[in-house]
Design a protein around this motif. Structure first.
Motif, PDB file in Angstrom:
ATOM      1  N   ASN A   1      49.144  43.060  40.960  1.00  0.00           N
ATOM      2  CA  ASN A   1      49.724  42.180  39.898  1.00  0.00           C
ATOM      3  C   ASN A   1      49.904  40.917  40.492  1.00  0.00           C
TER       4      ASN A   1
ATOM      5  N   ALA B   1      46.561  38.973  40.352  1.00  0.00           N
ATOM      6  CA  ALA B   1      46.184  38.658  39.139  1.00  0.00           C
ATOM      7  C   ALA B   1      47.084  37.595  38.657  1.00  0.00           C
ATOM      8  N   ARG B   2      48.309  37.389  38.956  1.00  0.00           N
ATOM      9  CA  ARG B   2      48.981  35.978  38.741  1.00  0.00           C
ATOM     10  C   ARG B   2      48.590  34.987  39.295  1.00  0.00           C
TER      11      ARG B   2
ATOM     12  N   ASP C   1      45.700  34.654  40.563  1.00  0.00           N
ATOM     13  CA  ASP C   1      44.352  34.232  40.146  1.00  0.00           C
ATOM     14  C   ASP C   1      43.419  33.792  41.489  1.00  0.00           C
ATOM     15  N   CYS C   2      43.552  34.339  42.704  1.00  0.00           N
ATOM     16  CA  CYS C   2      42.982  33.843  43.614  1.00  0.00           C
ATOM     17  C   CYS C   2      42.357  34.842  44.592  1.00  0.00           C
ATOM     18  N   SER C   3      41.555  34.835  45.445  1.00  0.00           N
ATOM     19  CA  SER C   3      40.809  35.915  46.093  1.00  0.00           C
ATOM     20  C   SER C   3      41.850  36.826  47.117  1.00  0.00           C
TER      21      SER C   3
ATOM     22  N   GLY D   1      36.068  45.225  39.456  1.00  0.00           N
ATOM     23  CA  GLY D   1      37.370  44.478  38.980  1.00  0.00           C
ATOM     24  C   GLY D   1      38.426  45.186  38.278  1.00  0.00           C
TER      25      GLY D   1
ATOM     26  N   LEU E   1      42.186  44.823  38.959  1.00  0.00           N
ATOM     27  CA  LEU E   1      42.747  43.593  38.415  1.00  0.00           C
ATOM     28  C   LEU E   1      42.821  43.509  36.905  1.00  0.00           C
ATOM     29  N   ASP E   2      41.965  44.120  36.307  1.00  0.00           N
ATOM     30  CA  ASP E   2      41.972  44.300  34.864  1.00  0.00           C
ATOM     31  C   ASP E   2      43.312  45.177  34.668  1.00  0.00           C
TER      32      ASP E   2
ATOM     33  N   GLY F   1      46.415  42.705  35.187  1.00  0.00           N
ATOM     34  CA  GLY F   1      46.429  41.539  34.396  1.00  0.00           C
ATOM     35  C   GLY F   1      47.139  42.186  33.017  1.00  0.00           C
TER      36      GLY F   1
ATOM     37  N   ASN G   1      50.805  42.830  33.637  1.00  0.00           N
ATOM     38  CA  ASN G   1      51.601  41.454  33.709  1.00  0.00           C
ATOM     39  C   ASN G   1      51.462  40.719  32.098  1.00  0.00           C
TER      40      ASN G   1
END
Length: 348
Positions: free
Chosen positions: A178, A181-182, A184-186, A253, A256-257, A260, A263
């Motif tokens: 979470n 995803a917020r 948006d970095c590696s 991914g 992360l989906d 996201g 979130n």
């Protein structure tokens, strides 16, 4: 009933269950000697852009306690947020598995450690003070237990302070996806490139099924941790099933989906209640948790109306969004809050 009690009340992602079925063929060497666990090491090394050691474990508490136990001697001090799960909700598991390791709360807002506060706290214990426990580690919760997220510069600042005193840096990532995803970095930028030595990698709260993991970046910790895990009963004989889940979790991914999605539901609710009189968000909504302060009568009405959530006090409710929560559930909660908050406030 519409369930906002926790992100661990929801379903497991179907793809993870399918991965278990695929792993349930033939025989495989136990205790992590199987092909799935070997591939897990390679896959997560790709995810984190560096060679890592990955240890599947049953729970987040096991991941946290055994990670911290690996970081220092039994007389060590580990610094964490006052609101950290390791400090408030794990029955001093870190102290038990760490043989006496002591947690020291550090001030900060919304469940975070504030870097200057950490520096001041560490300055009060100088090396060689044999009458006191010695600092060995700092633990960050990402996302925090109040739903906030450390920015990358905040992690780096705390990491620099820790390294300046020779301390290890642990990250409790029960909601790691979470936070990622917020931002948006590696994953690399949020962990080892910011100074993190060891990560409690959460999956259960984000569509996982019966396992989390410990991801080790500092390889000097790995062998000792492996023994700690065996001693604690966290080395499963049929490890392939845990590893198969974790492989599927990070495939294409997916993790992360799902993060996201949860979130986005939390953000939808936050936007919907933002300007409602009598309603206050006590922390920024940066991941999938909301802490709503409402008149007690309004919370009573929400419960009576079929909404499930945890009450932190008579006027404070915690609402957690699952990866499989729907926009309809979010909108129903917003409508109910709007309906009950203003009359309840006027009545009071």
């Amino acid at each position: 009933m519409i369930d906002f009690r926790s992100d661990n009340t929801g379903r497991a992602a179907p793809e993870l269950i399918e991965a278990l079925a695929r792993a349930n063929e033939g025989t495989a060497l136990g205790y992590g000697g199987d092909d799935w666990t070997a591939r897990l090491q390679q896959r997560y090394s790709e995810v984190f852009e560096t060679k890592v050691r990955v240890f599947p474990v049953a729970t987040g508490t096991a991941a946290n306690a055994l990670s911290l136990a690996a970081l220092g001697p039994s007389w060590g001090l580990a610094y964490c947020s006052e609101a950290a799960h390791i400090n408030t909700s794990e029955a001093n598991a870190a102290g038990f598995f760490g043989g006496g390791l002591k947690l020291v709360p550090v001030a900060g807002d919304h469940g975070r450690i504030e870097a200057d506060a950490l520096a001041r706290t560490l300055a009060a214990i100088q090396p060689g003070q044999i009458h006191r426990g010695q600092p060995v580690a700092v633990s960050l919760t990402q996302a925090t237990d109040l739903g906030a997220v450390y920015r990358l510069d905040e992690i780096r600042a705390i990491g620099d302070i820790a390294k300046g005193r020779g301390l290890k840096l642990h990250m409790d990532g029960a909601r790691f996806a979470n936070a990622l995803a917020r931002l948006d970095c590696s994953p690399a930028k949020m962990t080892w490139r910011a100074g993190v030595d060891i990560l409690s990698f959460g999956a259960t709260k984000n569509g996982g099924l019966l396992c989390d993991a410990i991801v080790v970046f500092d390889h000097s910790l790995a062998d000792g941790l492996a023994v700690q895990l065996r001693r604690a009963g966290q080395v499963w004989s049929k490890m392939r099933f845990a590893s198969a889940q974790l492989m599927a979790y990070a495939e294409n991914g997916r993790w992360l989906d799902m993060a996201g999605a949860s979130n986005a539901i939390a953000a939808r609710i936050a936007a919907g209640v933002a300007n409602v009189p009598g309603v206050r968000l006590i922390a920024p909504v940066e991941a999938n948790e909301l802490f709503l302060e409402l008149p007690s009568a309004a919370l009573d009405a929400l419960e009576a109306g079929g909404f499930q959530f945890y009450r932190r006090s008579t006027t404070l409710g915690r609402f957690v969004c699952r990866f499989d929560a729907t926009e309809g559930e979010a909108d129903a909660l917003v409508a109910a809050v709007r309906r009950h908050a203003v009359p309840a406030r006027a009545a009071e």
